[in-house]
Design a protein around this motif. Structure first.
Motif, PDB file in Angstrom:
ATOM      1  N   ARG A  52       9.744 -18.420 -14.035  1.00  0.00           N
ATOM      2  CA  ARG A  52      11.132 -18.377 -13.601  1.00  0.00           C
ATOM      3  C   ARG A  52      11.279 -18.474 -12.085  1.00  0.00           C
ATOM      4  NH1 ARG A  52      12.498 -12.881 -16.725  1.00  0.00           N
ATOM      5  NH2 ARG A  52      14.509 -13.030 -15.629  1.00  0.00           N
ATOM      6  N   PHE A  53      10.172 -18.422 -11.357  1.00  0.00           N
ATOM      7  CA  PHE A  53      10.218 -18.398  -9.893  1.00  0.00           C
ATOM      8  C   PHE A  53      10.040 -19.810  -9.325  1.00  0.00           C
ATOM      9  CE2 PHE A  53       9.195 -14.167 -11.225  1.00  0.00           C
ATOM     10  CZ  PHE A  53       9.803 -13.320 -10.303  1.00  0.00           C
ATOM     11  N   GLU A  54      10.966 -20.680  -9.654  1.00  0.00           N
ATOM     12  CA  GLU A  54      10.804 -22.095  -9.299  1.00  0.00           C
ATOM     13  C   GLU A  54      10.918 -22.367  -7.811  1.00  0.00           C
ATOM     14  OE1 GLU A  54      13.643 -24.207 -11.602  1.00  0.00           O
ATOM     15  OE2 GLU A  54      12.675 -23.771 -13.527  1.00  0.00           O
ATOM     16  N   ASN A  55      11.533 -21.458  -7.057  1.00  0.00           N
ATOM     17  CA  ASN A  55      11.745 -21.699  -5.630  1.00  0.00           C
ATOM     18  C   ASN A  55      10.598 -21.198  -4.754  1.00  0.00           C
ATOM     19  OD1 ASN A  55      14.295 -22.892  -5.996  1.00  0.00           O
ATOM     20  ND2 ASN A  55      15.276 -20.882  -6.110  1.00  0.00           N
ATOM     21  N   LEU A  56       9.657 -20.471  -5.344  1.00  0.00           N
ATOM     22  CA  LEU A  56       8.577 -19.891  -4.545  1.00  0.00           C
ATOM     23  C   LEU A  56       7.782 -20.951  -3.783  1.00  0.00           C
ATOM     24  CD1 LEU A  56       6.935 -17.037  -6.657  1.00  0.00           C
ATOM     25  CD2 LEU A  56       8.186 -16.814  -4.527  1.00  0.00           C
ATOM     26  N   LYS A  57       7.526 -20.652  -2.510  1.00  0.00           N
ATOM     27  CA  LYS A  57       6.687 -21.519  -1.691  1.00  0.00           C
ATOM     28  C   LYS A  57       5.285 -20.934  -1.500  1.00  0.00           C
ATOM     29  CE  LYS A  57      10.152 -23.922   1.115  1.00  0.00           C
ATOM     30  NZ  LYS A  57      10.571 -24.233   2.517  1.00  0.00           N
ATOM     31  N   VAL A  58       5.226 -19.608  -1.427  1.00  0.00           N
ATOM     32  CA  VAL A  58       3.954 -18.939  -1.173  1.00  0.00           C
ATOM     33  C   VAL A  58       3.810 -17.782  -2.146  1.00  0.00           C
ATOM     34  CG1 VAL A  58       2.577 -17.608   0.483  1.00  0.00           C
ATOM     35  CG2 VAL A  58       3.971 -19.531   1.280  1.00  0.00           C
ATOM     36  N   ILE A  59       2.664 -17.701  -2.820  1.00  0.00           N
ATOM     37  CA  ILE A  59       2.406 -16.585  -3.713  1.00  0.00           C
ATOM     38  C   ILE A  59       0.952 -16.148  -3.574  1.00  0.00           C
ATOM     39  CG2 ILE A  59       1.948 -18.129  -5.664  1.00  0.00           C
ATOM     40  CD1 ILE A  59       3.114 -15.909  -7.467  1.00  0.00           C
ATOM     41  N   ASN A  60       0.765 -14.842  -3.371  1.00  0.00           N
ATOM     42  CA  ASN A  60      -0.558 -14.251  -3.227  1.00  0.00           C
ATOM     43  C   ASN A  60      -0.808 -13.346  -4.423  1.00  0.00           C
ATOM     44  OD1 ASN A  60      -2.882 -12.875  -2.527  1.00  0.00           O
ATOM     45  ND2 ASN A  60      -2.293 -12.564  -0.394  1.00  0.00           N
ATOM     46  N   LEU A  61      -1.788 -13.708  -5.243  1.00  0.00           N
ATOM     47  CA  LEU A  61      -2.127 -12.958  -6.451  1.00  0.00           C
ATOM     48  C   LEU A  61      -3.560 -12.455  -6.419  1.00  0.00           C
ATOM     49  CD1 LEU A  61      -0.469 -15.479  -8.913  1.00  0.00           C
ATOM     50  CD2 LEU A  61       0.406 -13.221  -8.338  1.00  0.00           C
ATOM     51  N   GLY A  62      -4.156 -12.454  -5.249  1.00  0.00           N
ATOM     52  CA  GLY A  62      -5.564 -12.086  -5.116  1.00  0.00           C
ATOM     53  C   GLY A  62      -5.888 -10.693  -5.607  1.00  0.00           C
ATOM     54  N   LEU A  76       4.314  -6.794  -1.587  1.00  0.00           N
ATOM     55  CA  LEU A  76       4.019  -5.625  -2.416  1.00  0.00           C
ATOM     56  C   LEU A  76       2.516  -5.418  -2.577  1.00  0.00           C
ATOM     57  CD1 LEU A  76       6.659  -6.227  -5.238  1.00  0.00           C
ATOM     58  CD2 LEU A  76       6.821  -4.608  -3.355  1.00  0.00           C
ATOM     59  N   GLU A  77       1.740  -5.979  -1.691  1.00  0.00           N
ATOM     60  CA  GLU A  77       0.287  -5.899  -1.812  1.00  0.00           C
ATOM     61  C   GLU A  77      -0.175  -4.446  -1.924  1.00  0.00           C
ATOM     62  OE1 GLU A  77      -3.767  -7.645   0.253  1.00  0.00           O
ATOM     63  OE2 GLU A  77      -1.800  -8.222   1.013  1.00  0.00           O
ATOM     64  N   GLY A  78      -1.006  -4.190  -2.922  1.00  0.00           N
ATOM     65  CA  GLY A  78      -1.571  -2.862  -3.086  1.00  0.00           C
ATOM     66  C   GLY A  78      -0.651  -1.835  -3.702  1.00  0.00           C
ATOM     67  N   CYS A  79       0.540  -2.239  -4.121  1.00  0.00           N
ATOM     68  CA  CYS A  79       1.444  -1.299  -4.794  1.00  0.00           C
ATOM     69  C   CYS A  79       1.110  -1.250  -6.289  1.00  0.00           C
ATOM     70  CB  CYS A  79       2.901  -1.733  -4.613  1.00  0.00           C
ATOM     71  SG  CYS A  79       3.482  -1.647  -2.908  1.00  0.00           S
ATOM     72  N   PRO A  80       1.336  -0.110  -6.951  1.00  0.00           N
ATOM     73  CA  PRO A  80       0.996   0.009  -8.377  1.00  0.00           C
ATOM     74  C   PRO A  80       2.058  -0.610  -9.283  1.00  0.00           C
ATOM     75  CG  PRO A  80       1.861   2.090  -7.566  1.00  0.00           C
ATOM     76  CD  PRO A  80       1.769   1.186  -6.370  1.00  0.00           C
ATOM     77  N   CYS A  86      -2.410  -5.662  -6.878  1.00  0.00           N
ATOM     78  CA  CYS A  86      -1.511  -4.901  -7.742  1.00  0.00           C
ATOM     79  C   CYS A  86      -2.176  -4.733  -9.109  1.00  0.00           C
ATOM     80  CB  CYS A  86      -0.163  -5.607  -7.849  1.00  0.00           C
ATOM     81  SG  CYS A  86       0.745  -5.647  -6.279  1.00  0.00           S
ATOM     82  N   ASP A  87      -1.386  -4.352 -10.109  1.00  0.00           N
ATOM     83  CA  ASP A  87      -1.950  -4.105 -11.442  1.00  0.00           C
ATOM     84  C   ASP A  87      -1.568  -5.209 -12.424  1.00  0.00           C
ATOM     85  OD1 ASP A  87      -3.123  -1.722 -10.610  1.00  0.00           O
ATOM     86  OD2 ASP A  87      -1.328  -0.541 -11.053  1.00  0.00           O
ATOM     87  N   CYS A 132       0.811  -1.212   0.000  1.00  0.00           N
ATOM     88  CA  CYS A 132       0.000   0.000   0.000  1.00  0.00           C
ATOM     89  C   CYS A 132       0.845   1.263   0.000  1.00  0.00           C
ATOM     90  CB  CYS A 132      -0.968   0.002   1.179  1.00  0.00           C
ATOM     91  SG  CYS A 132      -2.196  -1.296   1.060  1.00  0.00           S
ATOM     92  N   SER A 133       1.939   1.232  -0.740  1.00  0.00           N
ATOM     93  CA  SER A 133       2.774   2.417  -0.916  1.00  0.00           C
ATOM     94  C   SER A 133       2.666   2.877  -2.363  1.00  0.00           C
ATOM     95  CB  SER A 133       4.226   2.087  -0.572  1.00  0.00           C
ATOM     96  OG  SER A 133       4.767   1.193  -1.543  1.00  0.00           O
ATOM     97  N   LYS A 134       3.501   3.858  -2.748  1.00  0.00           N
ATOM     98  CA  LYS A 134       3.511   4.379  -4.113  1.00  0.00           C
ATOM     99  C   LYS A 134       4.642   3.778  -4.947  1.00  0.00           C
ATOM    100  CE  LYS A 134       1.569   8.810  -2.598  1.00  0.00           C
ATOM    101  NZ  LYS A 134       1.810  10.275  -2.456  1.00  0.00           N
ATOM    102  N   VAL A 135       5.253   2.730  -4.446  1.00  0.00           N
ATOM    103  CA  VAL A 135       6.377   2.104  -5.145  1.00  0.00           C
ATOM    104  C   VAL A 135       5.892   1.470  -6.448  1.00  0.00           C
ATOM    105  CG1 VAL A 135       8.136   0.302  -5.025  1.00  0.00           C
ATOM    106  CG2 VAL A 135       7.645   1.714  -3.017  1.00  0.00           C
ATOM    107  N   THR A 136       6.614   1.749  -7.532  1.00  0.00           N
ATOM    108  CA  THR A 136       6.259   1.242  -8.858  1.00  0.00           C
ATOM    109  C   THR A 136       7.318   0.253  -9.345  1.00  0.00           C
ATOM    110  OG1 THR A 136       7.485   2.927 -10.120  1.00  0.00           O
ATOM    111  CG2 THR A 136       5.261   3.512  -9.350  1.00  0.00           C
TER     112      THR A 136
END
Length: 580
Positions: free
Chosen positions: A325-335, A286-290, A313-314, A264-268
């Motif tokens: 390419r993110f083969e090591n990811l254990k948790v991903i939130n794309l809601g 990075l939830e809620g970042c643009p 996000c957008d 929830c910041s302005k980081v792009t």
């Protein structure tokens, strides 16, 4: 015991907080889900261990606390005894400014005073008297001011400080803790008075490993003062909505960072390029970042990344092929992103994935075929998608699934039969009106369930007979309006229950409270919008562990609940009555 536990908190806390996220729904009328944000006191840090019954020492400690006004001084006691006494006073809510004075010069190591009523600058002299023995201090929610922080200069060994919700602390107060070079954990959540200038006081805290500035809106431009904190492993600047790309540049050299939360910041996408060198980063929120799929190029450089939150996000399907390419990811939130079934093909190779959140995405039955190879998947969030019964056949082979959320989907009773083989399931959310007694019957093989949410499902008294199969249930919500006292007879023997939500069942009477009076493990009970009256409250006397009682829109008054609280339910800290 006590605050010592708080010093053991580590990266796992960040992971747990990340996986919970903030997109869970608390808006259901009468639901007990509000509890997840109601208990601000970390009671487990200071609660005595009663699993094996009280020891002689426990009984002595409780006796001392009961007669606390008879004692003037505890400094002659061994430190561990004094520590246990003050922990019990805090836990029982009996610590006052007068009794606290007795702990002067006790060389205590841990003081958890968070949410204790009346804590202000007058308490700080006793805190200061602990000297170099004091290792952790929590003053969250207190009325301590900038002047009170002067007293901490004598506590040179402090390792952990918590000033969450301390509204009277500003930049000026931060100057007084700049000399506490032993600090490793520091938290100032929800402080609107701290600015970029105040952050300069942290530059000398070279041993900091964890810094929490969540909801501190004025710190934009201040992160430049953190550049020298090379031991920093965790930085939480969630909901600091003034933070932007420029604030990311000073973080580029903090190569020991393992956890970074900037939601929830302005980081792009541009700001994310500054993070490419943080190879130890395992959790990024990075939830809620643009940001868009363009940031995935930078994130792919983070070879240690295990937990990634891109919810709200957008993101669209375009450019998301880089997820492969993110083969090591254990948790991903794309809601809450504008992604469809076409996106899911890019997840097929993420075979290490353990948790996937697709809440409110445009996902349907066809896309779920791409999840069949994710054999390590333990948690799947599909709420508010257009997934229906047909898509569940693609999940039948995910034998390690422990949690699945199908609330507000198009799943019907017939589809639930496809879940009957997922014997590892512990948590199942079926908050949807299409589910009836027949659907519940199809799930009786899932005997390991500990959490079952049937909030809006149309379960009747007949359907409750199937609940007998779930002997290990700890949490149960049935609020579709179809239950009477007759159905509660099939719930009364679920002795493992700690949370029971029966709200919205308007035909429940005082008989229900009588029936569940044997569920002595209950911590939370909600029977709102029912026919419960003051007369029924007497049946709750045996529920000694009850901390939350919700009886909204019932013929129950606050005064009667308070009487019960005083005489029989000492642990009750939250209640919502139907009247005054």
């Amino acid at each position: 015991m006590g605050g010592a536990c708080s010093r053991k908190r580590d990266h796992q806390d960040d992971v747990d907080d990340f996986q919970r996220g903030f997109s869970r729904r608390y808006s259901k009328s009468g639901s007990s889900k509000w509890l997840a944000t109601s208990f601000t006191r970390p009671v487990m840090d200071i609660q005595p261990d009663t699993r094996n019954g009280p020891s002689l020492m426990d009984l002595c400690i409780r006796k001392i606390c009961k007669d606390i006004n008879k004692f003037k001084k505890f400094s002659m006691l061994p430190r561990d005894i004094s520590q246990q006494i003050i922990n019990e006073l805090v836990y029982s809510g009996c610590l006052t400014d007068v009794s606290f004075e007795g702990f002067r010069d006790c060389a205590l190591q841990d003081l958890y005073l968070g949410e204790c009523p009346g804590v202000n600058d007058s308490w700080m002299d006793v805190i200061s008297s602990q000297g170099s023995s004091l290792l952790s201090l929590d003053l969250s929610g207190s009325d301590v001011t900038d002047n009170g922080l002067i007293y901490l200069q004598d506590c040179k060994s402090l390792q952990a400080l918590n000033f969450n919700d301390c509204d009277h602390i500003s930049d000026h107060g931060l100057e007084h803790i700049s000399g506490l070079s032993s600090l490793t954990n520091l938290s100032f959540r929800r402080n609107s008075a701290i600015t970029a200038h105040g952050i300069s006081a942290f530059a000398s805290l070279i041993n900091l490993t964890k810094l929490d500035l969540e909801k501190c809106p004025g710190i934009h431009g201040g992160l430049v003062h953190l550049q020298g904190l090379t031991k920093l492993e965790s930085l939480n600047i969630k909901w600091c909505n003034s933070i932007d790309d420029a604030d990311m540049k000073p973080l580029s050299g903090l190569t020991n960072l393992k956890c970074l939360q900037i939601c929830c910041s302005k980081v792009t996408d541009f700001g994310i390029t500054y993070l490419k060198g943080l190879h130890n980063l395992s959790l990024l929120n990075l939830e809620g970042c643009p940001v868009t799929a363009a940031c995935l190029d930078s994130l792919a450089a983070l070879d240690g990344l295990l937990y990634l939150n891109l919810s709200r996000c957008d993101l669209t399907d375009e450019g998301c092929e880089k997820f492969s390419r993110f083969e090591n990811l254990k948790v991903i939130n794309l809601g809450f992103n504008d992604i469809t079934d076409a996106f899911l093909v890019h997840l097929k190779g993420l075979t290490n994935l353990e948790s996937l959140n697709l809440d409110s995405c445009k996902i349907g039955d066809e896309g779920l075929v791409n999840l069949t190879g994710l054999q390590h998947l333990k948690s799947l969030e599909l709420s508010d998608t257009v997934v229906g019964s047909g898509g569940l056949r693609h999940l039948s082979g995910l034998i390690n699934l422990e949690s699945i959320n199908l609330s507000f989907t198009a799943v019907t009773d017939s589809g639930l039969r496809k879940l009957s083989g997922l014997l590892s399931l512990k948590s199942l959310n079926l908050d949807t009106r299409q589910i009836t007694d027949s659907g519940l019957a199809a799930l009786t093989s899932l005997t390991g369930l500990t959490h079952l949410d049937l909030f809006g499902a149309r379960i009747t008294d007949s359907g409750t007979t199937y609940l007998r199969s779930f002997k290990d249930l700890k949490s149960l919500e049935i609020c579709g309006g179809g239950l009477t006292d007759v159905g509660i007879k099939n719930i009364k023997d679920l002795s493992s229950l700690t949370l029971l939500n029966l709200s919205q069942n308007c035909n429940l009477t005082d008989k229900t409270l009588e029936l569940i009076s044997g569920l002595t493990g209950l911590i939370s009970l909600n029977v709102s919008n029912s026919r419960i009256t003051n007369s029924g409250l007497k049946h709750l006397k045996m529920l000694k562990n009850l901390k939350s009682l919700t009886l909204e829109s019932c013929k129950v008054t606050a005064n009667e609940i308070r009487k019960l609280q005083m005489t029989d339910l000492p642990n009750l800290v939250n209640f919502r009555p139907g009247g005054k």
